[in-house]
Design a protein around this motif. Structure first.
Motif, mmCIF file in Angstrom:
data_model
loop_
_atom_site.group_PDB
_atom_site.id
_atom_site.type_symbol
_atom_site.label_atom_id
_atom_site.label_comp_id
_atom_site.label_asym_id
_atom_site.label_seq_id
_atom_site.Cartn_x
_atom_site.Cartn_y
_atom_site.Cartn_z
ATOM 1 N N PRO B 24 4.500 0.070 -5.731
ATOM 2 C CA PRO B 24 3.957 -1.255 -5.473
ATOM 3 C C PRO B 24 3.484 -1.914 -6.764
ATOM 4 O O PRO B 24 3.256 -1.224 -7.761
ATOM 5 C CB PRO B 24 2.755 -0.981 -4.559
ATOM 6 N N SER B 57 -2.969 -2.219 -4.785
ATOM 7 C CA SER B 57 -1.617 -2.759 -4.554
ATOM 8 C C SER B 57 -1.719 -4.164 -3.977
ATOM 9 O O SER B 57 -2.570 -4.428 -3.114
ATOM 10 C CB SER B 57 -0.810 -1.838 -3.641
ATOM 11 N N THR B 59 0.414 -5.634 -2.138
ATOM 12 C CA THR B 59 0.948 -5.683 -0.769
ATOM 13 C C THR B 59 0.615 -4.389 -0.033
ATOM 14 O O THR B 59 0.240 -3.379 -0.655
ATOM 15 C CB THR B 59 2.484 -5.845 -0.761
ATOM 16 N N GLU B 60 0.806 -4.447 1.275
ATOM 17 C CA GLU B 60 0.669 -3.235 2.080
ATOM 18 C C GLU B 60 1.895 -2.339 1.817
ATOM 19 O O GLU B 60 2.957 -2.845 1.413
ATOM 20 C CB GLU B 60 0.606 -3.639 3.560
ATOM 21 N N ILE B 61 1.736 -1.044 2.014
ATOM 22 C CA ILE B 61 2.852 -0.105 1.815
ATOM 23 C C ILE B 61 3.929 -0.407 2.869
ATOM 24 O O ILE B 61 3.640 -0.539 4.056
ATOM 25 C CB ILE B 61 2.364 1.352 1.912
ATOM 26 N N THR B 62 5.162 -0.504 2.393
ATOM 27 C CA THR B 62 6.254 -0.946 3.280
ATOM 28 C C THR B 62 6.980 0.235 3.924
ATOM 29 O O THR B 62 6.823 1.394 3.506
ATOM 30 C CB THR B 62 7.284 -1.752 2.485
ATOM 31 N N GLN B 65 8.958 2.042 1.269
ATOM 32 C CA GLN B 65 8.170 2.974 0.456
ATOM 33 C C GLN B 65 7.821 4.236 1.245
ATOM 34 O O GLN B 65 7.854 5.341 0.708
ATOM 35 C CB GLN B 65 6.911 2.269 -0.061
ATOM 36 N N ASN B 121 11.122 -4.252 4.512
ATOM 37 C CA ASN B 121 10.079 -4.897 3.701
ATOM 38 C C ASN B 121 8.845 -5.266 4.536
ATOM 39 O O ASN B 121 7.976 -6.010 4.089
ATOM 40 C CB ASN B 121 10.634 -6.140 3.003
ATOM 41 N N ARG B 270 -2.841 -0.170 2.341
ATOM 42 C CA ARG B 270 -2.464 -0.432 0.957
ATOM 43 C C ARG B 270 -3.146 0.643 0.115
ATOM 44 O O ARG B 270 -3.974 1.401 0.639
ATOM 45 C CB ARG B 270 -2.810 -1.856 0.533
#
Lengths: 241, 274
Positions: B24, B57, B59-62, B65, B121, B270
């Motif tokens: 991230p 991060s 963004t939040e973990i996708t 990921q 995503n 995140r």
């Protein structure tokens, strides 16, 4: 140096104010919070049910649901106890209503969750619906014996839409007028059954309209109490299941 | 023969890519004293905290990921092992969720409601706190503490519910939430009923996306009202499920409670890079 001292003196009230921002709820409020969040533990087959629940812990030391074979082997009253002391599935993150200042002076629009991070499963909700008459009878019996109506009993009453309990609940409430969540049951009955005079009321707008949320409340006072009791009695006279 | 070798090579490349974590992007929150909480709010009282600098991060973990983590380690989530994930479908009463034995991070609301193939995503969901910790352990990250999350979400603002102040209506610019009065009928009025791709809405002033809405984000640490022996964990920021009428936790004040082994389809995280 003088300036620094002056600045420090000027800042003092601010830091004191910050330290005082956290105001503890009154003892009365705390006691009421404890009172209204209590569940009723039924006595029917309690030791047996507790032992069965202790046996269903999984690898993470978490309890889940009784196996169908064991569950089906319970008597009706044992099942009642099982459901009232054990919720089978997880509850969502945000449904806990935090303690509120002067809680004893409020009538809330919703009943607190009975099981913290857990909630009744579909199987459990369905059982209440399918055994409504028996459940109502047991709740009455247990309430009269323990002289209190736990939040688990209240949730079951609302979920079953057990409108037939209104006279009993009213009589129970009027004994000491202590449990304002019984008034909440009445409000929820009227809301859930779309009782028109209630839907067009100021109380409904405050508790259940676009602007309300799960912690919305109205003040507890004799005018509001009288109005709720009057409305629920009118509703009961006209209600047909 | 050449064709077979080419296919094999291509397969190896795809597998290697799948196992590589695309890290991230992180933004730095400077060390300092920050005001958190809200006046007279018992679950999160107003106070000043001192924090070291940390990188969080944006963004939040996708799903992509998390997929890299699973591909690299063979990790099996709690929902996959126990078949007890909690999912949502329109028509449920407020705060009711369905237990779905087919649901897991690959099928966040159960197989019948679709998989994540076209949603790599989006934030990973239907994972537990324990699963999030396992990801962090593998990737060399950690979860933000409750105070770190709040400071990052506030982006320098204090004494209000949101990073822009207290005007509730502004939320629609910044967050994927539920706009219906209840959950009896579907609501996609902001373009999404369930999760949205990360960074679909405007970021906060410190460049963090989706701090409110999309998914509840797991945090580490104890909340002020936790009992000493409590096993409950916390998540913040609200989610796509949350509406202003039910669970309006899409703000910088409220702290959610959840069982560490529960897997909900509105729950994600995140990370912080040590």
């Amino acid at each position: 140096m003088k300036r620094i001292f002056l600045a420090a003196v000027m800042l003092l009230p601010l830091t004191t104010a910050l330290a005082q921002e956290y105001r503890e709820p009154s003892k009365e409020s705390e006691e009421y919070n404890h009172y209204r969040n209590k569940v009723t533990i039924p006595p029917y087959g309690l030791a047996k049910v507790k032992a069965l629940i202790a046996d269903i812990k999984d690898v993470d030391d978490e309890t889940s649901a009784l196996a169908p074979k064991v569950y089906n082997g319970l008597s009706l009253r044992e099942k009642f106890t099982y459901h009232m002391i054990h919720a089978e599935t997880y509850a969502q993150n945000c449904d806990a209503i935090p303690p509120i200042m002067d809680e004893q002076k409020k009538i809330f629009g919703e009943i607190p969750n009975s099981f913290n991070d857990m909630q009744w499963s579909e199987r459990q909700f369905n059982w209440f619906q399918q055994n409504e008459d028996s459940v109502v009878a047991i709740i009455k019996e247990s309430t009269l014996r323990s002289k209190r109506l736990g939040t688990n009993y209240k949730t079951a009453i609302v979920d079953m839409n057990a409108v037939q309990m209104i006279p009993f609940l009213q009589e129970f409430y009027l004994r000491d007028k202590k449990d304002h969540d019984i008034l909440t049951i009445f409000l929820l009955f009227m809301k859930n059954n779309k009782y028109q005079p209630f839907l067009s009321s100021v109380t409904y707008k405050k508790l259940y309209s676009e602007r309300s949320d799960y912690s919305s409340f109205i003040d507890y006072n004799s005018a509001n109490e009288t109005l709720i009791l009057q409305r629920i009695n009118d509703f009961y006279k006209t209600y047909r299941k | 023969m050449k064709w077979v070798l080419l296919q094999l090579l291509l397969w190896i490349v795809v597998c290697c890519q799948a196992q590589q974590l695309r890290p991230p992007v992180f933004n730095t929150v400077p060390a300092g004293k920050y005001q958190v909480g809200e006046k007279n709010y018992l679950s999160n009282p107003l106070r000043t905290v001192t924090l070291d600098s940390f990188r969080i991060s944006v963004t939040e973990i996708t799903n992509e990921q998390f997929a890299a983590f699973v591909a690299a380690t063979g990790y099996v989530t709690e929902a996959e092992r126990k078949h007890n994930a909690m999912v949502f479908a329109p028509g449920l009463e407020e705060f009711r969720w369905l237990e779905d034995s087919t649901a897991c991070w690959r099928y966040p609301n159960g197989i019948s409601r679709g998989g994540i193939d076209a949603k790599m995503n989006h934030p990973v969901t239907t994972i537990s706190f324990t699963d999030a910790m396992a990801f962090c352990h593998w990737a060399g990250y950690r979860l933000p503490s409750l105070d770190e999350w709040e400071v990052a979400s506030r982006a320098g603002k204090s004494g209000s519910r949101f990073f822009w102040g207290n005007k509730k209506e502004t939320i629609s610019k910044y967050a994927n939430i539920w706009h219906g009065r209840n959950h009896l009928v579907a609501d996609s009025s902001d373009g999404f009923m369930y999760t949205s791709p990360v960074a679909s809405f405007k970021p906060n002033p410190w460049g963090l996306y989706d701090v409110y809405g999309n998914v509840f984000e797991f945090c580490s640490g104890k909340a002020p009202l936790d009992k000493p022996d409590s096993k409950i964990v916390h998540a913040r920021g609200g989610s796509w499920w949350c509406s202003k009428n039910s669970c309006n936790y899409f703000n910088s004040v409220n702290i959610g409670n959840v069982n560490p082994h529960a897997s909900f389809s509105n729950q994600g995280f995140r990370v912080v890079k040590p």
